[in-house]
Design a protein around this motif. Structure first.
Motif, PDB file in Angstrom:
ATOM      1  N   GLU A 120      -6.914  22.953 -22.774  1.00  0.00           N
ATOM      2  CA  GLU A 120      -6.123  23.901 -21.977  1.00  0.00           C
ATOM      3  C   GLU A 120      -5.366  24.847 -22.911  1.00  0.00           C
ATOM      4  O   GLU A 120      -4.141  24.819 -23.023  1.00  0.00           O
ATOM      5  CB  GLU A 120      -5.153  23.132 -21.083  1.00  0.00           C
ATOM      6  CG  GLU A 120      -5.859  22.150 -20.153  1.00  0.00           C
ATOM      7  CD  GLU A 120      -4.909  21.131 -19.536  1.00  0.00           C
ATOM      8  OE1 GLU A 120      -5.344  20.391 -18.647  1.00  0.00           O
ATOM      9  OE2 GLU A 120      -3.719  21.081 -19.949  1.00  0.00           O
ATOM     10  N   ARG A 128      -6.689  18.654 -24.434  1.00  0.00           N
ATOM     11  CA  ARG A 128      -7.373  18.674 -23.140  1.00  0.00           C
ATOM     12  C   ARG A 128      -8.250  19.908 -22.979  1.00  0.00           C
ATOM     13  O   ARG A 128      -8.949  20.054 -21.980  1.00  0.00           O
ATOM     14  CB  ARG A 128      -6.349  18.650 -22.015  1.00  0.00           C
ATOM     15  CG  ARG A 128      -5.582  17.338 -21.869  1.00  0.00           C
ATOM     16  CD  ARG A 128      -4.455  17.527 -20.888  1.00  0.00           C
ATOM     17  NE  ARG A 128      -3.755  16.289 -20.556  1.00  0.00           N
ATOM     18  CZ  ARG A 128      -2.555  16.241 -19.993  1.00  0.00           C
ATOM     19  NH1 ARG A 128      -1.922  17.367 -19.688  1.00  0.00           N
ATOM     20  NH2 ARG A 128      -1.996  15.084 -19.738  1.00  0.00           N
ATOM     21  N   GLU A 142     -11.773  28.551 -24.895  1.00  0.00           N
ATOM     22  CA  GLU A 142     -11.159  27.678 -23.902  1.00  0.00           C
ATOM     23  C   GLU A 142     -12.200  27.191 -22.886  1.00  0.00           C
ATOM     24  O   GLU A 142     -12.260  25.999 -22.564  1.00  0.00           O
ATOM     25  CB  GLU A 142     -10.034  28.428 -23.202  1.00  0.00           C
ATOM     26  CG  GLU A 142      -9.200  27.571 -22.290  1.00  0.00           C
ATOM     27  CD  GLU A 142      -7.888  28.245 -21.929  1.00  0.00           C
ATOM     28  OE1 GLU A 142      -6.950  27.523 -21.578  1.00  0.00           O
ATOM     29  OE2 GLU A 142      -7.815  29.494 -21.986  1.00  0.00           O
ATOM     30  N   GLU A 201       3.889  18.573 -26.186  1.00  0.00           N
ATOM     31  CA  GLU A 201       3.173  18.901 -24.958  1.00  0.00           C
ATOM     32  C   GLU A 201       2.108  19.968 -25.206  1.00  0.00           C
ATOM     33  O   GLU A 201       1.009  19.915 -24.638  1.00  0.00           O
ATOM     34  CB  GLU A 201       4.153  19.376 -23.896  1.00  0.00           C
ATOM     35  CG  GLU A 201       3.501  19.622 -22.549  1.00  0.00           C
ATOM     36  CD  GLU A 201       4.507  20.008 -21.470  1.00  0.00           C
ATOM     37  OE1 GLU A 201       4.068  20.429 -20.376  1.00  0.00           O
ATOM     38  OE2 GLU A 201       5.735  19.893 -21.719  1.00  0.00           O
ATOM     39  N   ARG A 251      -2.553  27.260 -21.404  1.00  0.00           N
ATOM     40  CA  ARG A 251      -1.283  26.595 -21.125  1.00  0.00           C
ATOM     41  C   ARG A 251      -0.550  26.271 -22.419  1.00  0.00           C
ATOM     42  O   ARG A 251       0.681  26.388 -22.499  1.00  0.00           O
ATOM     43  CB  ARG A 251      -1.526  25.312 -20.321  1.00  0.00           C
ATOM     44  CG  ARG A 251      -2.110  25.565 -18.941  1.00  0.00           C
ATOM     45  CD  ARG A 251      -2.323  24.278 -18.169  1.00  0.00           C
ATOM     46  NE  ARG A 251      -1.066  23.632 -17.818  1.00  0.00           N
ATOM     47  CZ  ARG A 251      -0.980  22.499 -17.125  1.00  0.00           C
ATOM     48  NH1 ARG A 251      -2.085  21.889 -16.730  1.00  0.00           N
ATOM     49  NH2 ARG A 251       0.181  21.978 -16.841  1.00  0.00           N
ATOM     50  N   ALA A 252      -1.288  25.860 -23.444  1.00  0.00           N
ATOM     51  CA  ALA A 252      -0.660  25.557 -24.727  1.00  0.00           C
ATOM     52  C   ALA A 252      -0.005  26.803 -25.315  1.00  0.00           C
ATOM     53  O   ALA A 252       1.147  26.763 -25.781  1.00  0.00           O
ATOM     54  CB  ALA A 252      -1.690  24.995 -25.692  1.00  0.00           C
ATOM     55  N   HIS A 261      -1.979  19.771 -24.451  1.00  0.00           N
ATOM     56  CA  HIS A 261      -2.796  20.755 -23.725  1.00  0.00           C
ATOM     57  C   HIS A 261      -4.009  21.165 -24.557  1.00  0.00           C
ATOM     58  O   HIS A 261      -5.119  21.306 -24.036  1.00  0.00           O
ATOM     59  CB  HIS A 261      -1.960  21.988 -23.383  1.00  0.00           C
ATOM     60  CG  HIS A 261      -0.963  21.774 -22.287  1.00  0.00           C
ATOM     61  ND1 HIS A 261      -1.272  21.147 -21.108  1.00  0.00           N
ATOM     62  CD2 HIS A 261       0.356  22.123 -22.190  1.00  0.00           C
ATOM     63  CE1 HIS A 261      -0.203  21.096 -20.326  1.00  0.00           C
ATOM     64  NE2 HIS A 261       0.802  21.677 -20.970  1.00  0.00           N
ATOM     65  N   ARG A 278      -8.630  25.683 -12.885  1.00  0.00           N
ATOM     66  CA  ARG A 278      -7.691  25.392 -13.963  1.00  0.00           C
ATOM     67  C   ARG A 278      -7.150  26.686 -14.579  1.00  0.00           C
ATOM     68  O   ARG A 278      -5.967  26.788 -14.901  1.00  0.00           O
ATOM     69  CB  ARG A 278      -8.402  24.548 -15.026  1.00  0.00           C
ATOM     70  CG  ARG A 278      -7.604  24.293 -16.314  1.00  0.00           C
ATOM     71  CD  ARG A 278      -6.469  23.304 -16.103  1.00  0.00           C
ATOM     72  NE  ARG A 278      -6.951  22.009 -15.710  1.00  0.00           N
ATOM     73  CZ  ARG A 278      -7.367  21.062 -16.571  1.00  0.00           C
ATOM     74  NH1 ARG A 278      -7.354  21.305 -17.848  1.00  0.00           N
ATOM     75  NH2 ARG A 278      -7.785  19.892 -16.115  1.00  0.00           N
TER      76      ARG A 278
END
Length: 886
Positions: free
Chosen positions: A690, A688, A837, A681, A693-694, A685, A854
């Motif tokens: 992200e 994407r 990012e 997961e 979040r990662a 992230h 986001r």
């Protein structure tokens, strides 16, 4: 997949050397011909067609002809359509000259090119055609491109056309396993499971024509399917096509009636003793069948054995045999075996199998004995058939135990649990209890992926019936294996803390093997790789002496399980290349054995090793094999394999596949979650854009791994955090881990984080070399990339260029992996973590308001960051940003 796609002309695989030979012949005016020899079905015609296409592309006129027995009855019958119009061959001498002149004619200004004549099945040409072609070849007018069936090389046409150094001859053999795997993946446009490829290779004998028909039949009937990641064959008979059956039927038709009887008995009972067959059928009959290529005689230890020449011959023979013919043949063979005394060990297995097939029944004692032999030989479907033929009322402890273990090995875990639970209830003494519980917990853990508490309950229930010191110790060792599967590595190691240094000092060899295996695996995941390797090698050295007799079958372990642990230990120790070699050799050795659990574990460790090396395509394939083999069960390896698929797909930019794998993983009921699973997961992230979040997900997982004492998992997770811009936050902890562990991998991880935190190019280059030596190509490439940027900023252009070249070399090994450090290159080092990012998200077309939502920051903050990003990178628009980061 539409079966029509498989029906198209197959790509040419494994014949590159022959194509090169033909190109050399085509360029050499001294060469007059190119003949391809080989047995039927190996692709002679296919290669010849490819050669003809090469000749046409080079500007040569090309003609094609098919020689047949019918055409051979007419002079020039096969090649008449290739002769120039108006050529009069009533006078052979003048006619030849006229044909040569007309074939040599070229339009004005056209460079001279020999005509290439492709003749399929040259050995069937008539004498007149052969003489004419040879004259044209010797005159330099035509280049003969022909195929010749093996065994026909002595024919007059071949003798006329093939003699002399001017004609190049090449031999084609059947494909090897690697060529079959390559061909299947090109045809099916996706990865093919190693075991499925092995089955197709064995069934086809490497014959490309037979392979094609098998694949067409399997795809058409749905026996060969893809889950989106990998193609696998369903269990059971491998279907072919009507064309394949007709081809084999025509091949078998050359056998005389007496020979057909021999082929029938081989189809049902092979291999058979040469002496026994000779006594029954006669030497002349067997010699004729061998000369016809219908059977082969081999030496197997001290016995000379006879088999059908191709695996598919038996399929066709059995399908065409009437029920009465089958019964008569089997019973005759049973009678012969009994009259000979049935002295060989395998005779009991053959007697029971053949009696059962002929009459539907056999002596129960013989069935059980034969099932033990079949199970010991890892012929699990055969063993199950024998056991299920025993009347149900006679299923006592021993039969239920053997049935349960065989079902487990065959991959039928639910039914195995039912039989093993029944055997456990029927256990009459301590030894029975121990044997039943050991197998039952193995099935619960590695087959069904049962919760830790449920497995412990089974072990605890057994403690009420076990009193001897040996029995108590056996249950402790069993619990150690269960604790390891649940991720309780420290607990597993503590239960084996007093393990003797070798089996000679232990009261029971097999119990020592179980304990030493658990100890090695636990040490590996606790970061003590060198100790883990040492114990794994001790286990392998002791394995041949333990659990090799049929009576020990119930608790014996396949060597592949021990090799799997060695592969794990070598990986954690930082010997990735050796780990891969060990694992792949072991996996190849399981091609013919139905050991599903060992195959899954080996595939998982191979996948994990490839992931740590930074080879996402290879890792994804192995993880796909694990996932396909684990469904529909929630076995221990399935959730981690799905997470692995997600991570690999994300690294490759395949977000849809990554999301699908994670969605399936989320639906698994009650599966044990390992912290390392969060890598899938997290990297989705990252793909994407992200990064926040990662990083949060990786940090949470690393903390969980630390709490649970899972040192190896924690080190992997923290290293990825360092690679994603948080080196300063994790460097100290990775240094602590390295100080408390052994082996170069953890030391290199700690040094990588330290070098990134310090922004020290010299340290980064040094650790890049260390990681490359380990085989961790992707982090090595990232370290070299970071060093190149820092050196360039410091004005050291020459060293920066050298570092960048080295980074490119390492990245080229990583199968298209895309990470922020590699994708952003120099830009990544110039930007802060937040700027990286925002740059990634903006490069994907996101508006400032969407980026703000986001990242839970204001739109103004996003725009301010974008202005700084533009200034640092020398761009002025989002389009330019996309071009830089896309």
């Amino acid at each position: 997949m539409d079966p029509r796609n498989v029906l198209r002309r197959w790509p040419l695989v494994g014949r590159e050397a022959q194509l090169g030979e033909f190109e050399a012949v085509l360029r050499d005016p001294r060469r007059a011909g190119f003949l391809v020899f080989g047995p039927a079905g190996v692709g002679k015609s296919r290669l010849a067609e490819e050669c003809a296409d090469l000749a046409a592309a080079a500007g040569h006129p090309v003609g094609r002809a098919l020689a047949t027995a019918a055409a051979a009855s007419v002079p020039l019958g096969a090649i008449a359509h290739l002769l120039p119009a108006g050529a009069d061959l009533s006078d052979p001498v003048a006619g030849f000259a006229e044909v040569a002149r007309l074939l040599s004619a070229r339009p004005p200004g056209t460079p001279p090119r020999r005509t290439v004549l492709l003749v399929d099945d040259v050995h069937l040409l008539d004498a007149t055609s052969a003489v004419l072609l040879r004259q044209l070849m010797d005159a330099g007018v035509v280049l003969l491109l022909g195929s010749v069936r093996a065994g026909e090389a002595g024919g007059e046409a071949v003798a006329a056309l093939g003699h002399g150094d001017a004609v190049h001859q090449t031999d084609l053999a059947a494909f090897g396993l690697r060529e079959v795997e390559t061909l299947l993946e090109q045809v099916l446009r996706g990865a093919v499971g190693r075991n499925s490829a092995g089955q197709l290779f064995a069934a086809s004998g490497g014959n490309p024509l037979y392979l094609r028909e098998l694949v067409v039949g399997a795809v058409t009937t749905g026996a060969l399917t893809s889950d989106g990641e990998i193609w696998e064959l369903a269990a059971g008979r491998l279907p072919g096509t009507r064309r394949l059956t007709d081809l084999i039927r025509a091949r078998l038709a050359v056998a005389p009636p007496a020979g057909r009887c021999v082929l029938d008995v081989l189809a049902l009972c092979e291999p058979l003793s040469l002496a026994r067959l000779t006594a029954e059928a006669g030497e002349e009959t067997l010699d004729g069948l061998e000369r016809s290529g219908l059977l082969v005689v081999t030496q197997e230890r001290r016995r000379t054995a006879v088999r059908l020449a191709h695996p598919l011959y038996g399929e066709v023979l059995r399908a065409e045999m009437t029920a009465l013919r089958r019964r008569e043949t089997l019973l005759r063979h049973v009678a012969l075996t009994e009259r000979s005394g049935a002295r060989r060990r395998e005779d009991a297995l053959h007697l029971a199998t053949h009696q059962l097939a002929a009459t539907g029944t056999a002596d129960p004692a013989l069935l059980v004995h034969a099932a033990v032999l079949a199970a010991h030989a890892r012929e699990y479907p055969r063993a199950l058939g024998l056991l299920r033929a025993v009347p149900r009322e006679q299923h006592g402890f021993a039969i239920r135990l053997l049935l349960g273990r065989t079902l487990y090995e065959a991959g039928d875990f639910e039914e195995a649990e039912a039989e093993l639970a029944a055997a456990d209830a029927l256990a009459a003494d301590e030894q029975d209890v121990l044997t039943a519980v050991l197998i039952r917990t193995q099935n619960l853990v590695w087959g069904l992926g049962a919760p830790y508490a449920r497995v412990l309950a089974v072990i605890d229930a057994a403690r009420d019936r076990v009193r001897s010191p040996f029995g108590v110790r056996a249950l402790v060792v069993n619990e150690a294996g269960t604790a390891f599967a649940a991720g309780e590595f420290a607990r597993s190691l503590s239960l084996c803390a007093d393990l003797e240094p070798g089996p000679a000092q232990a009261p029971d060899d097999r119990l020592w093997l179980m304990a030493a295996t658990a100890r090695s695996a636990a040490l590996a995941f606790l970061g003590r790789g060198e100790e883990a390797v040492d114990w794994a090698r001790r286990v392998l050295a002791a394995h041949p002496a333990a659990g090799t007799d049929t009576e020990a079958y119930a608790v014996a372990t396949h060597e592949a399980a021990h090799l799997s642990v060695l592969a794990l230990a070598l990986t954690e120790c930082g010997q990735l290349a050796e780990a891969r070699a060990v694992g792949e050799r072991a996996y190849a050795g399981l091609a013919d054995a139905g050991v599903y659990t060992e195959r899954r574990l080996l595939a998982f460790h191979l996948g994990r090793g490839a992931w740590l090396a930074g080879h996402p395509a290879r890792a994804r394939r192995w993880f796909a094999e694990v996932a396909r083999a684990s469904r529909p069960h929630t076995a221990v390896a399935l959730p981690m394999a799905l997470a692995g698929i997600a991570g690999c797909a994300a690294l490759q930019g395949d977000l849809a596949a990554a999301e699908a794998a994670l969605a399936e993983r989320a639906d698994l009921p009650g599966a044990t979650v390992m912290p390392e699973e969060q890598l899938g997961e997290a990297w989705l992230h990252v793909a994407r854009g992200e990064l926040t979040r990662a990083r949060a997900l990786l940090a949470e997982a690393a903390e969980e791994a630390r709490t649970r004492g899972q040192v190896s998992f924690e080190a992997v997770l923290l290293t990825d955090l360092a690679r994603l811009g948080q080196a300063r936050e994790v460097a100290d902890r990775l240094a602590e881990i390295a100080a408390g562990c052994n082996g170069p991998f953890n030391a290199a991880r700690a040094e990588l984080a330290g070098a990134l935190a310090a922004q020290d190019p010299d340290r980064l280059l040094a650790v890049s070399a260390d990681l490359a030596a380990i085989g961790a190509d992707l982090p090595a490439a990232e370290a070299a990339t970071a060093a190149a940027v820092l050196l360039r900023e410091d004005g050291q252009a020459r060293r920066a260029t050298a570092a960048a070249v080295r980074a490119e070399e390492l990245a080229a090994r990583c199968e298209g992996a895309r990470t922020p450090a590699l994708r952003l290159g120099e830009e990544a080092a110039r930007l802060t973590g937040r700027e990286q990012e925002i740059a990634l998200l903006a490069s994907r077309g996101m508006l400032s308001k969407d980026i703000a939502a986001r990242l839970t920051i204001s739109v103004r903050t996003v725009d301010n960051h974008l202005q700084r990003i533009y200034a640092k990178l020398g761009v002025t628009t989002r389009r330019e940003l996309t071009g830089r980061f896309g």
